[in-house]
Write an enzyme that holds these catalytic residues in place. Sequence first.
Site, PDB file in Angstrom:
ATOM      1  N   VAL A 159       0.859  -1.175   0.000  1.00  0.00           N
ATOM      2  CA  VAL A 159       0.000   0.000   0.000  1.00  0.00           C
ATOM      3  C   VAL A 159       0.899   1.230   0.000  1.00  0.00           C
ATOM      4  O   VAL A 159       1.853   1.310   0.781  1.00  0.00           O
ATOM      5  CB  VAL A 159      -0.931   0.034   1.226  1.00  0.00           C
ATOM      6  CG1 VAL A 159      -1.896   1.214   1.135  1.00  0.00           C
ATOM      7  CG2 VAL A 159      -1.697  -1.274   1.356  1.00  0.00           C
ATOM      8  N   CYS A 160       0.624   2.177  -0.874  1.00  0.00           N
ATOM      9  CA  CYS A 160       1.320   3.460  -0.899  1.00  0.00           C
ATOM     10  C   CYS A 160       2.837   3.255  -0.994  1.00  0.00           C
ATOM     11  O   CYS A 160       3.327   2.564  -1.882  1.00  0.00           O
ATOM     12  CB  CYS A 160       0.919   4.278   0.321  1.00  0.00           C
ATOM     13  SG  CYS A 160       1.352   6.029   0.252  1.00  0.00           S
ATOM     14  N   SER A 161       3.599   3.815  -0.053  1.00  0.00           N
ATOM     15  CA  SER A 161       5.063   3.728  -0.116  1.00  0.00           C
ATOM     16  C   SER A 161       5.594   2.351   0.250  1.00  0.00           C
ATOM     17  O   SER A 161       6.800   2.128   0.210  1.00  0.00           O
ATOM     18  CB  SER A 161       5.689   4.779   0.816  1.00  0.00           C
ATOM     19  OG  SER A 161       5.229   4.608   2.144  1.00  0.00           O
TER      20      SER A 161
END
Length: 311
Positions: free
Chosen positions: A102-104
């Site tokens: 998720v995300c970074s």
Amino acid sequence: MKVALLVYDGLCAFEFGIMVELFGLPRPEFDHWYRLYVSGLEQGPLTASGGILVEAPYTLRMLDRAGTIIVPGWRGVDMPVPEKLIRKLRRASAQGARILSVCSGAFVLAAAGLLDGKRATTHWRYAAALARRYPMVHVDPDVLYVDEGHVITSAGSAAGIDMGLHLVRRDFGAAAANTVARQLVVPPQRDGGQKQFVGVPVGPDPNDAFARILDDLRINLRKAYTVDSMASRAGMSGRTFARRFKEVTGTTPHRWLQHERVRVVQSLLETTSLPLEQMAEQAGFSDAQLMRLHFKRVVGTAPKAYQRTFQ
């Protein structure tokens, strides 16, 4: 289905909560639903965002036994990934586990080499850094998630919901994904990608003469411009202006104008109920059809769909 959810010191509580909601709640209406195992990178208690303390009941050993592993957004895109985590992820991938970020969290997967030669995404703010740091990764900054089979990456935090529902759809079918989406009170599948959430890009130094020309163009977007007409305002030849324009903005004058006009339409869609024809006129498009074409290309969704989301 065993799902190992990684937690660590500096954890993003929102992304952690999303994954718990999707995969950790019992759903007796479905057979063989996911079983979530919260697995700590370090010994706890671990501090999450907001000062929340998390006590992980399992260690990294669970990554050896899980069929799916989820990595929330990492604690910092410049923070190194521990070698022990890299080894665990590589081993799990080699054994056939699905690994999600998720995300970074995509930076963790990239550090482990799991994204080499694959498409991947991350939050639009980090996309350039991911592509620069890991040139073997084909970074797509526009989409909400990328499914590469055993590796799935998602964009900014809330895009983890889209990725999670996609996985439910893969594992249990569309009806199950729709049921979970209704329980979460979210659409089962969102239109468009990250483009619609990217703010107006920061321009060059306002004290720069070229920047003042760009500001003037923004104020008068209804006018019809050519490269030569813009160049004459800057006191440059067309060729010099186009080269300088690319150096300052990273794009061509024509494409920059279309992007700025689309930004005007976005603002009108968010704040007014004008007919699309009037919006097109105010933004400098010759007609609504041309406006729809450029809007879909820049934002990734249709004007009316954007308006339903943001107004």
